[in-house]
Design a protein around this motif. Structure first.
Motif, PDB file in Angstrom:
ATOM      1  N   GLN A   1      36.870  44.676  43.092  1.00 50.06           N
ATOM      2  CA  GLN A   1      36.030  43.705  42.402  1.00 50.06           C
ATOM      3  C   GLN A   1      36.763  42.366  42.286  1.00 50.06           C
ATOM      4  O   GLN A   1      37.997  42.332  42.207  1.00 50.06           O
ATOM      5  CB  GLN A   1      35.683  44.218  40.998  1.00 50.06           C
ATOM      6  CG  GLN A   1      34.970  45.551  40.965  1.00 50.06           C
ATOM      7  CD  GLN A   1      33.592  45.492  41.564  1.00 50.06           C
ATOM      8  OE1 GLN A   1      32.898  44.495  41.450  1.00 50.06           O
ATOM      9  NE2 GLN A   1      33.184  46.576  42.222  1.00 50.06           N
ATOM     10  N   PRO A   2      36.040  41.244  42.243  1.00 47.94           N
ATOM     11  CA  PRO A   2      36.674  39.925  42.052  1.00 47.94           C
ATOM     12  C   PRO A   2      37.427  39.869  40.729  1.00 47.94           C
ATOM     13  O   PRO A   2      36.871  40.179  39.679  1.00 47.94           O
ATOM     14  CB  PRO A   2      35.479  38.952  42.058  1.00 47.94           C
ATOM     15  CG  PRO A   2      34.382  39.690  42.754  1.00 47.94           C
ATOM     16  CD  PRO A   2      34.578  41.137  42.439  1.00 47.94           C
ATOM     17  N   GLY A   3      38.693  39.495  40.784  1.00 49.40           N
ATOM     18  CA  GLY A   3      39.504  39.398  39.583  1.00 49.40           C
ATOM     19  C   GLY A   3      40.342  40.620  39.296  1.00 49.40           C
ATOM     20  O   GLY A   3      41.231  40.586  38.447  1.00 49.40           O
ATOM     21  N   GLY A   4      40.082  41.707  40.000  1.00 52.82           N
ATOM     22  CA  GLY A   4      40.825  42.936  39.739  1.00 52.82           C
ATOM     23  C   GLY A   4      42.309  42.800  40.040  1.00 52.82           C
ATOM     24  O   GLY A   4      43.158  43.257  39.266  1.00 52.82           O
ATOM     25  N   VAL A   5      42.639  42.167  41.147  1.00 54.06           N
ATOM     26  CA  VAL A   5      44.044  41.969  41.521  1.00 54.06           C
ATOM     27  C   VAL A   5      44.754  41.083  40.503  1.00 54.06           C
ATOM     28  O   VAL A   5      45.928  41.286  40.193  1.00 54.06           O
ATOM     29  CB  VAL A   5      44.146  41.363  42.937  1.00 54.06           C
ATOM     30  CG1 VAL A   5      45.596  41.053  43.287  1.00 54.06           C
ATOM     31  CG2 VAL A   5      43.549  42.323  43.966  1.00 54.06           C
TER      32      VAL A   5
END
Length: 420
Positions: A96-100
């Motif tokens: 998901q976007p932002g997970g990293v």
């Protein structure tokens, strides 16, 4: 665990998918809010958690009743399920976007935080509890091992697997928090019952499935802990008093169930929510502060001093090295005798100093609890008195001699050793 079970059944319904209204504002007026948060505070003002608590204790009893055979069978099922679900959460979060970004935040050191003694206290207490140190649990489980067991290898294996799982859990949780812009600061209670379910509620698919499975994971993880904690008390009672497993479990379960039910009392004593709201949650909060923040580290400190200086760390090292591939060096002696005691003492003294000065006195004294202002002072006194009296009574009881079963394996001796 009772709350987790109740929230799991709530997730089958509309807990994560429908607007929630509960007595949340001042715990007296119905208020809309984030589903999980509102649902939880609405839940603890009812008697349903008590039924859930009794269910959890029933499951714990069933797992423990036959001893190591049922414990092993349960762990063989529960532990792999925990790993699979957590790995699934990691994959979902990282995609998901932002997970990293959440993972990078987790592993980026913050020197200001590291300098705070409360961070060290929380870390030590977590590791003590997670590895069952200072609880008697490891001693109880070790008593079932053969005398030639490789305890150094066992210790390394348990530590690395446990910490490895916690790293995976950390990655999964922080990825989730950043994907859904949730506050990463918070207690175990707020993260488990408010933040993470709120993140799951934002999933694009499978909300109910992931919600139910998350709380199921909490229940499974908690049951493995509950089993070890109860066994850690029952096993030495069997050895000390020579009683059956059923009697030992009863001695632990009766006060355990009563205590758990007290923590689920839905009586509202703090309507402004300056503290915990209900009598049950307040009791749990106060007892947890002394048992979790102070007891574990204190017991660990005393164990190091007694084993290091009275029994002799060199004797322990020599005994362990007989049956291990990884020989312990003389460094082990000084870790037990000096390094660990000094660190634990500094953490305990620093935590107590902060509690008495920065927080404003005894923990919980600032809570708005008309009619219950005496609780913050009463709990630590009762906790200490109960501990000392129980220890004195058990110590004064004559230990049953169980050694004859080694040369005379009669049913009576064997029953005494394994609890029937």
């Amino acid at each position: 665990l009772g709350w987790a079970l109740a929230m799991m059944f709530g997730a089958f319904g509309g807990l994560l998918t429908e607007p929630a209204t509960a007595p949340f504002a001042g715990m007296m007026e119905p208020t809309d809010g984030p589903n999980a948060t509102v649902y939880f505070f609405g839940l603890i003002t009812t008697w349903w958690p008590m039924l859930a608590v009794i269910t959890i204790w029933t499951l714990t009893i069933l797992i423990l009743w036959k001893g190591t055979s049922t414990i092993e069978a349960a762990v063989r099922i529960f532990v792999p399920l925990m790993w699979l679900f957590m790995i699934g959460l990691v994959i979902n979060g990282l995609l998901q976007p932002g997970g990293v970004d959440g993972v990078l935040y987790l592993f980026t050191p913050n020197l200001d935080g590291i300098a705070d003694v409360r961070v060290w206290q929380g870390a030590f207490a977590q590791m003590f509890f997670s590895l069952s140190l200072g609880l008697g649990t490891m001693t109880a489980y070790a008593s079932y091992l053969p005398k030639d067991a490789d305890n150094v290898n066992n210790s390394l294996l348990v530590s690395f697997l446990n910490c490895g799982f916690e790293y995976i859990a950390g990655v999964a949780i922080f990825a989730l928090l950043f994907v859904y812009a949730l506050n990463p600061a918070g207690t175990t209670l707020s993260l488990s019952f408010f933040a993470i379910p709120q993140g799951i509620a934002g999933f694009s698919f499978g909300v109910k499935f992931f919600g139910v499975f998350f709380f199921l994971l909490m229940v499974i993880a908690g049951l493995t802990s509950a089993v070890s904690l109860v066994e850690g008390m029952a096993s030495p009672l069997i050895d000390k008093l020579g009683i059956s497993r059923a009697k030992a479990l009863t001695m632990v379960l009766v006060p355990g169930i009563i205590g758990s039910l007290m923590f689920a009392l839905p009586i509202i004593i703090d309507p402004t929510l300056s503290g915990d709201g209900t009598l049950g949650l307040t009791l749990l909060d106060l007892v947890d502060n002394w048992a979790f923040r102070y007891s574990l580290l204190t017991v660990g400190l005393l164990e190091c001093l007694l084993l290091g200086w009275v029994l002799g760390a060199d004797k322990i090292r020599a005994a362990v090295n007989v049956h291990t591939k990884f020989k312990l060096g003389v460094w082990f002696d000084w870790l037990i005798k000096l390094v660990i005691p000094i660190i634990l003492t500094l953490v305990l003294v620093g935590t107590l100093f902060q509690d008495l000065n920065e927080v404003g006195g005894i923990y919980g004294s600032a809570y708005d609890m008309p009619g219950y202002k005496w609780l913050p002072a009463f709990i630590p006194v009762a906790w200490l008195a109960f501990t000392l009296i129980a220890a004195a009574v058990l110590t004064s009881r004559k230990t049953v001699d169980l050694t004859p079963h080694e040369t005379d394996p009669s049913p009576d001796h064997l029953a005494a050793r394994v609890g029937g």
